[in-house]
Design a protein around this motif. Structure first.
Motif, short mmCIF file in Angstrom:
data_model
loop_
_atom_site.label_atom_id
_atom_site.label_comp_id
_atom_site.label_asym_id
_atom_site.label_seq_id
_atom_site.Cartn_x
_atom_site.Cartn_y
_atom_site.Cartn_z
N GLN A 32 0.81 -1.22 0.00
CA GLN A 32 0.00 0.00 0.00
C GLN A 32 0.85 1.27 0.00
O GLN A 32 0.36 2.34 -0.31
CB GLN A 32 -0.95 0.00 1.20
CG GLN A 32 -2.07 -1.01 1.06
CD GLN A 32 -2.95 -0.74 -0.15
OE1 GLN A 32 -3.33 0.38 -0.43
NE2 GLN A 32 -3.25 -1.79 -0.90
N VAL A 35 0.76 3.37 -3.18
CA VAL A 35 -0.27 4.40 -3.41
C VAL A 35 0.28 5.75 -3.00
O VAL A 35 0.16 6.74 -3.73
CB VAL A 35 -1.57 4.07 -2.65
CG1 VAL A 35 -2.58 5.19 -2.80
CG2 VAL A 35 -2.15 2.76 -3.14
N ARG A 36 0.93 5.80 -1.84
CA ARG A 36 1.52 7.08 -1.38
C ARG A 36 2.62 7.55 -2.31
O ARG A 36 2.76 8.74 -2.59
CB ARG A 36 2.02 6.93 0.04
CG ARG A 36 0.91 7.00 1.08
CD ARG A 36 1.48 7.14 2.47
NE ARG A 36 2.17 5.93 2.87
CZ ARG A 36 1.62 4.94 3.56
NH1 ARG A 36 0.37 5.03 3.93
NH2 ARG A 36 2.31 3.87 3.89
N GLN A 39 1.05 9.04 -5.31
CA GLN A 39 0.49 10.35 -5.00
C GLN A 39 1.57 11.42 -5.04
O GLN A 39 1.36 12.50 -5.62
CB GLN A 39 -0.16 10.34 -3.60
CG GLN A 39 -1.46 9.61 -3.54
CD GLN A 39 -1.97 9.46 -2.12
OE1 GLN A 39 -1.19 9.37 -1.18
NE2 GLN A 39 -3.28 9.42 -1.98
N TRP A 64 -2.93 -3.68 -4.54
CA TRP A 64 -2.60 -2.25 -4.55
C TRP A 64 -2.67 -1.61 -5.93
O TRP A 64 -3.02 -0.44 -6.02
CB TRP A 64 -1.24 -1.98 -3.89
CG TRP A 64 -0.08 -2.37 -4.71
CD1 TRP A 64 0.61 -3.52 -4.64
CD2 TRP A 64 0.52 -1.63 -5.76
NE1 TRP A 64 1.59 -3.55 -5.59
CE2 TRP A 64 1.56 -2.40 -6.29
CE3 TRP A 64 0.27 -0.38 -6.32
CZ2 TRP A 64 2.35 -1.97 -7.34
CZ3 TRP A 64 1.06 0.05 -7.38
CH2 TRP A 64 2.09 -0.74 -7.87
N ALA A 67 -5.94 -0.23 -6.15
CA ALA A 67 -6.10 0.94 -5.28
C ALA A 67 -5.55 2.19 -5.95
O ALA A 67 -6.14 3.27 -5.85
CB ALA A 67 -5.39 0.70 -3.94
N ILE A 68 -4.44 2.07 -6.65
CA ILE A 68 -3.87 3.22 -7.36
C ILE A 68 -4.86 3.70 -8.42
O ILE A 68 -5.15 4.89 -8.51
CB ILE A 68 -2.50 2.88 -7.99
CG1 ILE A 68 -1.45 2.79 -6.90
CG2 ILE A 68 -2.11 3.90 -9.04
CD1 ILE A 68 -0.07 2.44 -7.39
N SER A 70 -8.07 3.25 -8.54
CA SER A 70 -9.29 3.74 -7.92
C SER A 70 -9.07 5.07 -7.20
O SER A 70 -9.79 6.04 -7.42
CB SER A 70 -9.81 2.70 -6.93
OG SER A 70 -10.89 3.20 -6.21
N GLU A 71 -8.06 5.14 -6.33
CA GLU A 71 -7.84 6.32 -5.51
C GLU A 71 -7.25 7.50 -6.28
O GLU A 71 -7.55 8.65 -5.98
CB GLU A 71 -6.93 5.98 -4.32
CG GLU A 71 -7.59 5.05 -3.32
CD GLU A 71 -6.69 4.73 -2.16
OE1 GLU A 71 -5.88 5.59 -1.77
OE2 GLU A 71 -6.80 3.60 -1.64
N LEU A 72 -6.40 7.22 -7.25
CA LEU A 72 -5.72 8.30 -7.96
C LEU A 72 -6.31 8.57 -9.33
O LEU A 72 -5.95 9.54 -9.99
CB LEU A 72 -4.23 8.00 -8.08
CG LEU A 72 -3.50 7.74 -6.75
CD1 LEU A 72 -2.05 7.43 -7.00
CD2 LEU A 72 -3.66 8.92 -5.82
N GLY A 73 -7.17 7.68 -9.79
CA GLY A 73 -7.79 7.87 -11.09
C GLY A 73 -6.84 7.72 -12.26
O GLY A 73 -7.03 8.31 -13.31
#
Length: 103
Positions: A32, A35-36, A39, A64, A67-68, A70-73
């Motif tokens: 995870q 993801v950071r 970002q 993950w 997640a990238i 989804s969260e960051l588009g």
């Protein structure tokens, strides 16, 4: 990150409409934390996609890349399944999900 923005600026001066694509490459073993990292990368430059490296070796948090996206588009465009350039493959979400279930 300053070096990254400088590289992008230099490239754009040399090649019209460049860069055409900016991919963040994340080692899957970071889980995870990837993801950071994506970002922070995205704060420095416009990111058009992600590359999941060493994806077959990941055992903790293997979803993950989803997640990238989804969260960051940003889409996951490539997935690395080994150590050589020949082991880089187009990312197929359905195939990736199937592999998660089978493991």
């Amino acid at each position: 990150m300053e070096e990254l923005t400088k590289v992008r600026r230099v490239i754009s001066k040399q090649i019209e409409d460049a860069p055409h694509e900016t991919l963040v490459v994340i080692d899957s073993t970071t889980g995870q934390n990837g993801v950071r990292q994506a970002q922070e990368f995205g704060k420095a430059v416009e990111v058009t996609g992600a590359v999941a490296d060493q994806a077959r070796r990941e055992r903790q948090g293997p979803a993950w890349p989803l997640a990238i996206a989804s969260e960051l588009g940003i889409p996951v465009k490539l997935i690395g399944i080994g150590e050589s350039l020949d082991d880089l493959r187009p990312f197929d979400a359905e195939q990736f999900a199937r592999a998660l279930i089978e493991e």
